[in-house]
Scaffold this active site. Structure first.
Site, PDB file in Angstrom:
ATOM      1  N   ASP A 108       0.771  -1.223   0.056  1.00  0.00           N
ATOM      2  CA  ASP A 108      -0.133  -0.108  -0.022  1.00  0.00           C
ATOM      3  C   ASP A 108       0.807   1.420  -0.068  1.00  0.00           C
ATOM      4  O   ASP A 108       0.308   2.400   0.119  1.00  0.00           O
ATOM      5  CB  ASP A 108      -0.898  -0.192   1.271  1.00  0.00           C
ATOM      6  CG  ASP A 108      -0.245   0.008   2.359  1.00  0.00           C
ATOM      7  OD1 ASP A 108       0.931  -0.274   2.465  1.00  0.00           O
ATOM      8  OD2 ASP A 108      -0.888   0.244   3.546  1.00  0.00           O
ATOM      9  N   GLU A 109       2.121   1.368  -0.462  1.00  0.00           N
ATOM     10  CA  GLU A 109       2.865   2.389  -0.091  1.00  0.00           C
ATOM     11  C   GLU A 109       4.035   2.450  -1.148  1.00  0.00           C
ATOM     12  O   GLU A 109       4.728   1.251  -1.174  1.00  0.00           O
ATOM     13  CB  GLU A 109       3.010   2.900   1.049  1.00  0.00           C
ATOM     14  CG  GLU A 109       4.167   2.112   2.124  1.00  0.00           C
ATOM     15  CD  GLU A 109       4.401   2.512   3.174  1.00  0.00           C
ATOM     16  OE1 GLU A 109       4.792   3.728   3.284  1.00  0.00           O
ATOM     17  OE2 GLU A 109       4.652   1.901   4.370  1.00  0.00           O
TER      18      GLU A 109
END
Length: 363
Positions: A108-109
């Protein structure tokens, strides 16, 4: 600060409550409600919490029983990692429209270096806005972003206007921003390091900046020069699209503690199979296997073995792991968690090693 570092344009994109947001997207009944992705059982752990749950103090890595106590109406949702991986791939494809310099940190990043980008867009903030809009259109999910001239400050900036926002830290403002920040909020400073800094009288970035390089190196070893730099807003680490993975691991917390060797050994098999499945997918193996044993009182032990050749299959990893586990039996206390990690990763031709005896020694 070097001119090179000053001129770089780094974007850190961070999805908002990623796992929980995917679940709320896919199940309208969960929208607007406090949810936790993870197991509701007594031994469960929260993998992600929705913003509705975070208002009650629920956060990732929190024991499920604690989360339920903090938020009585909390809804637990079983993780669907195959779905999260698929969405993550959609997001990565959007990143790739702008730059090949993408360094994923997790599903997610990621960091993006957009100093020179495929769209020839001169303003990094506009790139971040476009990326976030495309992510929303493609996935229905919100992303936040931080923009700065180095990785440390881009990461810090992405937290400033969450959720669904972005922030910029300019070269002019970077050093002052760091000086005002509490060291416990620094990315890369964990609870133990923060506590050590506090004992040394270091509470803020300004306190950290006041220390000499020698002092920081003496007390924090290899991290000393890094802390010396970020205290001044300096971080010259490059965005590394081909960042080498150092290890592959899997672990499991049991519903009931285990106190006999046979039962514990049987629990190693699914862990080694999971590790090996990932290795096969990526085309590499490793030479060091480590077993983690966490006891009922939360104390833990690790045992490692390094072989001359990479492991050739999951059975070989299981055999090594089982041997390591046997070295701590009888267990000093019942076992609540076991983990298996493969490291010293390599893409050597492991097929050639299948029929060769693994020669190893314990570390």
């Amino acid at each position: 600060m070097s001119d090179t570092a000053r001129l770089r344009k780094i974007v850190h994109v961070d999805m908002d409550a990623f796992y929980a947001s995917v679940e709320q997207r896919d199940n309208p009944d969960l929208r607007g409600k406090p949810i936790a992705v993870g197991g509701a059982a007594a031994r469960g752990v929260v993998a992600a919490a929705s913003y509705e749950a975070r208002k009650f103090g629920v956060h990732s890595a929190m024991p499920s029983v604690t989360a339920a106590r903090k938020c009585p109406d909390l809804i637990f949702v079983k993780p669907r990692f195959e779905v999260y991986r698929a969405v993550s791939q959609q997001i990565r494809e959007i990143f790739a429209e702008y730059t090949p310099l993408i360094e994923p940190l997790s599903l997610d990043e990621a960091y993006l270096d957009v100093t020179e980008n495929l769209k020839d867009m001169p303003i990094a903030t506009e790139i971040a806005l476009e990326i976030r809009a495309k992510i929303k259109a493609a996935t229905g999910l919100n992303a936040s972003a931080g923009i700065s001239y180095n990785k440390f400050l881009a990461k810090m900036a992405s937290d400033l206007n969450k959720p669904n926002g972005q922030a910029v830290i300019t070269p002019k403002n970077g050093p002052g921003f760091v000086e005002r920040l509490a060291v416990k909020k620094f990315h890369g400073v964990g609870p133990a390091t923060a506590e050590k800094m506090h004992r040394l009288g270091i509470e803020t970035g300004a306190d950290l900046k006041a220390q000499s390089l020698q002092f920081l190196s003496e007390h924090f070893g290899k991290s000393g020069p890094y802390f010396y730099g970020i205290a001044r807003g300096i971080d010259e680490r490059q965005v590394q699209p081909d960042r080498v993975r150092k290890s592959v691991g899997a672990e499991d917390t049991f519903m009931q503690d285990i106190d006999d060797l046979a039962s514990a050994t049987s629990e190693l098999k699914p862990l080694t199979e999971k590790v090996w499945s990932y290795c096969e997918t990526k085309g590499f193996s490793g030479k060091t296997v480590t077993v983690k044993i966490k006891y009922s009182d939360f104390t833990q032990a690790t045992r490692s073995r390094t072989t001359a050749l990479p492991f050739a299959n999951s059975n070989d990893i299981l055999e090594a792991a089982a041997g390591l586990l046997a070295t701590v039996y009888p267990f000093k206390r019942p076992v609540r968690l076991l983990g298996v990690t493969l490291s010293a990763l390599t893409n050597e031709d492991i097929a050639a090693n299948t029929d060769q005896k693994q020669l190893g020694f314990d570390l």
